[in-house]
Design an enzyme around this catalytic site. Structure first.
Site, PDB file in Angstrom:
ATOM      1  N   HIS A  19       0.815  -1.219   0.000  1.00  0.00           N
ATOM      2  CA  HIS A  19       0.000   0.000   0.000  1.00  0.00           C
ATOM      3  C   HIS A  19       0.849   1.269   0.000  1.00  0.00           C
ATOM      4  CE1 HIS A  19      -3.295  -2.843   1.644  1.00  0.00           C
ATOM      5  NE2 HIS A  19      -3.336  -2.778   0.332  1.00  0.00           N
ATOM      6  N   HIS A  42      -8.016  -8.025  -7.857  1.00  0.00           N
ATOM      7  CA  HIS A  42      -8.241  -8.863  -6.672  1.00  0.00           C
ATOM      8  C   HIS A  42      -8.449  -7.914  -5.491  1.00  0.00           C
ATOM      9  CE1 HIS A  42      -6.340 -11.583  -9.515  1.00  0.00           C
ATOM     10  NE2 HIS A  42      -6.762 -12.593  -8.783  1.00  0.00           N
ATOM     11  N   SER A 100      -6.752  -2.136  -0.623  1.00  0.00           N
ATOM     12  CA  SER A 100      -6.425  -1.372  -1.835  1.00  0.00           C
ATOM     13  C   SER A 100      -7.631  -0.600  -2.387  1.00  0.00           C
ATOM     14  CB  SER A 100      -5.816  -2.293  -2.895  1.00  0.00           C
ATOM     15  OG  SER A 100      -6.614  -3.431  -3.116  1.00  0.00           O
ATOM     16  N   GLU A 118     -13.818  -9.052  -7.278  1.00  0.00           N
ATOM     17  CA  GLU A 118     -13.649  -9.907  -6.107  1.00  0.00           C
ATOM     18  C   GLU A 118     -14.526 -11.148  -6.283  1.00  0.00           C
ATOM     19  OE1 GLU A 118     -11.684 -10.194  -3.353  1.00  0.00           O
ATOM     20  OE2 GLU A 118     -12.883 -12.001  -3.070  1.00  0.00           O
ATOM     21  N   ASP A 147     -14.166 -12.995 -12.366  1.00  0.00           N
ATOM     22  CA  ASP A 147     -12.753 -13.339 -12.253  1.00  0.00           C
ATOM     23  C   ASP A 147     -11.910 -12.154 -12.778  1.00  0.00           C
ATOM     24  OD1 ASP A 147     -10.182 -14.246 -12.936  1.00  0.00           O
ATOM     25  OD2 ASP A 147     -10.900 -16.282 -13.269  1.00  0.00           O
ATOM     26  N   GLY A 148     -11.120 -11.579 -11.880  1.00  0.00           N
ATOM     27  CA  GLY A 148     -10.355 -10.380 -12.251  1.00  0.00           C
ATOM     28  C   GLY A 148      -9.308 -10.643 -13.321  1.00  0.00           C
ATOM     29  N   ASP A 168      -3.250  -8.557  -7.309  1.00  0.00           N
ATOM     30  CA  ASP A 168      -2.875  -8.977  -5.949  1.00  0.00           C
ATOM     31  C   ASP A 168      -3.609 -10.264  -5.561  1.00  0.00           C
ATOM     32  OD1 ASP A 168      -2.064  -8.964  -3.279  1.00  0.00           O
ATOM     33  OD2 ASP A 168      -3.549  -7.474  -2.675  1.00  0.00           O
TER      34      ASP A 168
HETATM   35  N1  SAM Z   1      -5.945  -6.175  -2.935  1.00  0.00           N
HETATM   36  C1  SAM Z   1      -6.478  -6.329  -1.584  1.00  0.00           C
HETATM   37  C2  SAM Z   1      -5.817  -5.315  -0.689  1.00  0.00           C
HETATM   38  O1  SAM Z   1      -4.709  -4.866  -0.998  1.00  0.00           O
HETATM   39  O2  SAM Z   1      -6.419  -4.939   0.307  1.00  0.00           O
HETATM   40  C3  SAM Z   1      -6.273  -7.710  -1.054  1.00  0.00           C
HETATM   41  C4  SAM Z   1      -6.657  -8.807  -1.980  1.00  0.00           C
HETATM   42  S1  SAM Z   1      -6.406 -10.427  -1.374  1.00  0.00           S
HETATM   43  C5  SAM Z   1      -4.695 -10.621  -1.350  1.00  0.00           C
HETATM   44  C6  SAM Z   1      -6.879 -11.374  -2.777  1.00  0.00           C
HETATM   45  C7  SAM Z   1      -8.376 -11.393  -3.020  1.00  0.00           C
HETATM   46  O3  SAM Z   1      -8.624 -11.907  -4.325  1.00  0.00           O
HETATM   47  C8  SAM Z   1      -9.170 -12.293  -2.071  1.00  0.00           C
HETATM   48  O4  SAM Z   1     -10.169 -11.533  -1.458  1.00  0.00           O
HETATM   49  C9  SAM Z   1      -9.768 -13.389  -2.977  1.00  0.00           C
HETATM   50  O5  SAM Z   1     -11.063 -13.797  -2.581  1.00  0.00           O
HETATM   51  C10 SAM Z   1      -9.807 -12.693  -4.305  1.00  0.00           C
HETATM   52  N2  SAM Z   1      -9.719 -13.548  -5.503  1.00  0.00           N
HETATM   53  C11 SAM Z   1      -9.096 -14.752  -5.652  1.00  0.00           C
HETATM   54  N3  SAM Z   1      -9.085 -15.130  -6.947  1.00  0.00           N
HETATM   55  C12 SAM Z   1      -9.731 -14.146  -7.643  1.00  0.00           C
HETATM   56  C13 SAM Z   1     -10.009 -13.928  -9.028  1.00  0.00           C
HETATM   57  N4  SAM Z   1      -9.615 -14.815  -9.948  1.00  0.00           N
HETATM   58  N5  SAM Z   1     -10.665 -12.800  -9.378  1.00  0.00           N
HETATM   59  C14 SAM Z   1     -11.049 -11.885  -8.436  1.00  0.00           C
HETATM   60  N6  SAM Z   1     -10.803 -12.038  -7.121  1.00  0.00           N
HETATM   61  C15 SAM Z   1     -10.142 -13.138  -6.726  1.00  0.00           C
END
Ligand code: SAM
Length: 284
Positions: A19, A42, A100, A118, A147-148, A168
């Site tokens: 961050h 993500h 984020s 998400e 799916d991101g 992320d």
């Molecule tokens: N970026 C956030 C932050 O900095 O606060 C933290 C994200 S965390 C490390 C990863 C997140 O991605 C989780 O909440 C998970 O459920 C989600 N996730 C996992 N695979 C994903 C995908 N293919 N597309 C979107 N989200 C996904």
């Protein structure tokens, strides 16, 4: 896939690094008046309650943001970071840690846009609640349960050709490593001049050790890699992580040369703590 909840890890040393870099990137990109599109592939839940069950159980924030709450003499950059963290808390109370999405929202302007992806149903619900209702004084925010990795290319290039892409994933599924590379290959094909910031864990597993090398082999000419280790090798806990930035602002390296020793001294657990900073110029 749905076992990962970022609330366990919110505010840990890896979040601090991630961050701090996110804020440095946004502050630089927002110096120009043209609208910026931020894509957070993500997103997580948007904001975490450090008094909540998940964060309390893991206690991870104690080795991250917990070490910064009480610091008085911080550099301009870390003061800026702490100001953003403070903005989601009541005066003098340290309880919430912005993810984020909340950090982007705090910095973006009304003309900018924020696209959040998400997959986890519970975190998606929390994220949607956090971002419900549009405020005219804030950027347009689009919360999406797709799916991101797959969705990224559909948002590139941004209409103004100005974009920050944050990637992320949890990396609990080893496919995340290859999917990061694949999403970047597709993204760069459509938007080669975008700024891409990828967080990654430094773990003993092969995929983890190889990821930075794979990123450097992408069709890119400009990149920066920064890693923070809070102690020496530890096979049971995450003690080292990195950010890989494609098309970094030119000032990022010199800024991190100032900030990283400070982070090592604030977050380091012992004399094995260190940072690594390299870029396309120094490695060629
Ligand atoms: N970026 C956030 C932050 O900095 O606060 C933290 C994200 S965390 C490390 C990863 C997140 O991605 C989780 O909440 C998970 O459920 C989600 N996730 C996992 N695979 C994903 C995908 N293919 N597309 C979107 N989200 C996904």
């Amino acid at each position: 896939m749905f076992s990962y909840r970022h609330a366990f890890h919110a505010g840990n040393h890896a979040d601090v690094l991630k961050h701090v870099v996110q804020i440095l990137l946004l502050d630089y990109l927002l110096q120009k008046p043209k609208a910026l599109r931020v894509i957070d592939t993500h997103a997580g839940a948007g904001i975490a309650d450090l008094h909540g069950d998940y964060a309390q159980k893991s206690g991870e924030s104690a080795n991250g943001i917990g070490k910064l709450w009480t610091q008085r003499a911080l550099s301009v950059e870390l003061t800026r970071y702490m100001d953003v963290i403070s903005s989601v808390n009541a005066p003098g109370v340290w309880r919430f840690y912005p993810g984020s999405p909340a950090i982007s929202r705090a910095l973006l302007r009304p003309e900018d846009s924020l696209h959040l992806f998400e997959l986890h149903p519970s975190d998606l619900a929390l994220l949607s609640k956090e971002f419900a209702g549009q405020d005219r004084a804030q950027p347009r925010v689009y919360v999406n349960g797709h799916d991101g990795f797959a969705a990224l290319k559909s948002l590139l290039p941004p209409p103004t050709r100005r974009g920050l892409i944050l990637i992320d994933p949890p990396y609990e599924d080893k496919q995340d490593y290859s999917r990061v590379v694949q999403a970047l290959e597709e993204g760069l094909r459509r938007f080669a001049t975008g700024t891409y910031a990828i967080w990654y864990p430094c773990l003993a597993r092969h995929e983890s050790r190889e990821l930075p090398n794979q990123l450097k082999r992408l069709p890119i000419t400009d990149w920066l890699q920064v890693e923070l280790a809070i102690t020496g090798n530890d096979s049971t806990h995450l003690v080292r992580s990195g950010m890989f930035v494609i098309n970094p602002p030119w000032v990022l390296k010199s800024t991190l040369q100032q900030v990283m020793p400070e982070l090592v001294s604030l977050l380091g657990l012992d004399h094995h703590a260190h940072y690594v900073l390299s870029d396309a110029q120094t490695s060629s």
